[in-house]
Design a protein around this motif. Structure first.
Motif, PDB file in Angstrom:
ATOM      1  N   ALA A  20      -0.483 -12.785  -7.066  1.00 22.15           N
ATOM      2  CA  ALA A  20      -0.624 -12.189  -5.735  1.00 22.15           C
ATOM      3  C   ALA A  20       0.743 -11.952  -5.102  1.00 22.15           C
ATOM      4  O   ALA A  20       0.999 -10.892  -4.506  1.00 22.15           O
ATOM      5  CB  ALA A  20      -1.471 -13.093  -4.845  1.00 22.15           C
ATOM      6  N   LEU A  49       2.404  -8.371  -3.755  1.00 22.61           N
ATOM      7  CA  LEU A  49       2.797  -8.255  -2.352  1.00 22.61           C
ATOM      8  C   LEU A  49       4.293  -8.019  -2.200  1.00 22.61           C
ATOM      9  O   LEU A  49       4.737  -7.239  -1.351  1.00 22.61           O
ATOM     10  CB  LEU A  49       2.368  -9.516  -1.592  1.00 22.61           C
ATOM     11  CG  LEU A  49       0.862  -9.715  -1.457  1.00 22.61           C
ATOM     12  CD1 LEU A  49       0.550 -11.090  -0.878  1.00 22.61           C
ATOM     13  CD2 LEU A  49       0.237  -8.623  -0.590  1.00 22.61           C
ATOM     14  N   ALA A  92      -4.350  -9.196  -3.601  1.00 19.51           N
ATOM     15  CA  ALA A  92      -3.103  -8.788  -2.962  1.00 19.51           C
ATOM     16  C   ALA A  92      -3.117  -7.294  -2.649  1.00 19.51           C
ATOM     17  O   ALA A  92      -2.682  -6.873  -1.562  1.00 19.51           O
ATOM     18  CB  ALA A  92      -1.920  -9.133  -3.861  1.00 19.51           C
TER      19      ALA A  92
END
Length: 310
Positions: free
Chosen positions: A26, A30, A295
């Motif tokens: 994730a 991001l 994400a």
């Protein structure tokens, strides 16, 4: 990427709690989406005792530590920090989420990804816990191939033991079901297992005999020893962290897992949950995939939420 002792600021775009496969995946997505991210490392991953990670595309057979080391290193070009502190308290704020860390530091962000995992509640059989991940396993997709020619025992009883024995017989021809007391099987289940060549062992178990690198035998209360190369079981599980409960996230009907939609969004807006904490289908690559999906969904959500229509 080395862990930092303290966050470098108090406000981030996103917070990720958990630095194993789901959390690092994730964070990678991001960070590449130009988000400033803080990852909080809650300790060793669930598969830390295992020697190898399996069924992980391009990393089959790699040590769990090696996989995570590569994952951390690949975060280096992006605006992602990995901090050694643990998140102890979580609260919703008008702007998003606030986490109180070990030592009292408070960090805030518009959104949160929980990747805190689960803890396995192992049977209280002497010697079993020391061999978890190193002779005692839960997933045939992770460890069935390596034990395809070995002497394998499923530890369980009733419907759960029966189901896992049927599953494991596909991998292992020398298979027994150890029920550690009355089996709790129906006549039809006994007949089915017999047809599959599965022996049923109902004597109470005294201990597992083995070293940290080798399981040798199951010892029974009656003095009998059953040589064995691997034991498979389905342990009960519980959430490793209370953060989801603190935030008011809904749980599945059995109360074990955090309830999420197809993107990982919990019942609390802006709070996503990924990896093993969301359900019983648990593999390292599935955890990583869930982190990627959540994400991207989270980033998309915030882009459209924060955009001003022209």
């Amino acid at each position: 990427m080395a862990k930092i002792p303290l966050p470098t600021c108090s406000t981030y775009d996103m917070l990720v709690v958990g630095a194993s496969n789901a959390g690092l995946s994730a964070a990678l997505v991001l960070g590449r989406a130009r988000r400033r991210v803080l990852v909080l490392d809650g300790g060793p991953p669930r598969n830390a005792p295992a020697f190898h990670t399996h069924s992980f595309f391009t990393r089959d057979g790699a040590a769990p530590r090696q996989v995570l080391g590569i994952g951390r290193e690949q975060l280096r070009p992006y605006p992602v920090e990995v901090c050694a502190l643990e998140a102890q308290q979580a609260a919703l704020t008008p702007a998003g989420v606030a986490l109180t860390l070990t030592g009292g530091t408070v960090v805030t962000a518009a959104a949160l990804v929980l990747a805190t995992g689960v803890s396995d509640e192992l049977p209280a059989v002497p010697g079993l816990a020391a061999l978890w991940g190193r002779g005692v396993y839960h997933c045939p997709y992770c460890h069935g191939w390596e034990n395809r020619y070995g002497r394998v025992v499923v530890y369980g009883r009733g419907e759960a033991g029966y189901q896992q024995a049927v599953l494991l017989h596909h991998w292992c021809s020398r298979l027994s079901l150890c029920t550690d007391g009355p089996a709790g099987l129906t006549p039809a289940q006994r007949t089915h297992l017999a047809a599959l060549g599965v022996t049923i062992l109902e004597a109470p178990v005294a201990a597992l005999d083995g070293s940290l690198k080798c399981l040798r035998a199951i010892e029974f209360d009656d003095g009998h020893r059953e040589p064995v190369d691997a034991v498979f079981l389905r342990p009960a599980q519980r959430q490793r962290s209370s953060l989801a409960a603190q935030l008011g996230c809904a749980f599945t009907a059995d109360g074990v897992y955090v309830q999420v939609n197809e993107t990982g969004l919990t019942s609390v807006p802006g709070v996503y949950a990924v990896g093993d904490m969301t359900g019983p289908f648990q593999q390292a690559i599935l955890a990583a995939a869930s982190g990627t999906r959540a994400a991207a969904a989270l980033n998309n959500e915030l882009i459209f939420r924060d955009s001003v229509a022209v």
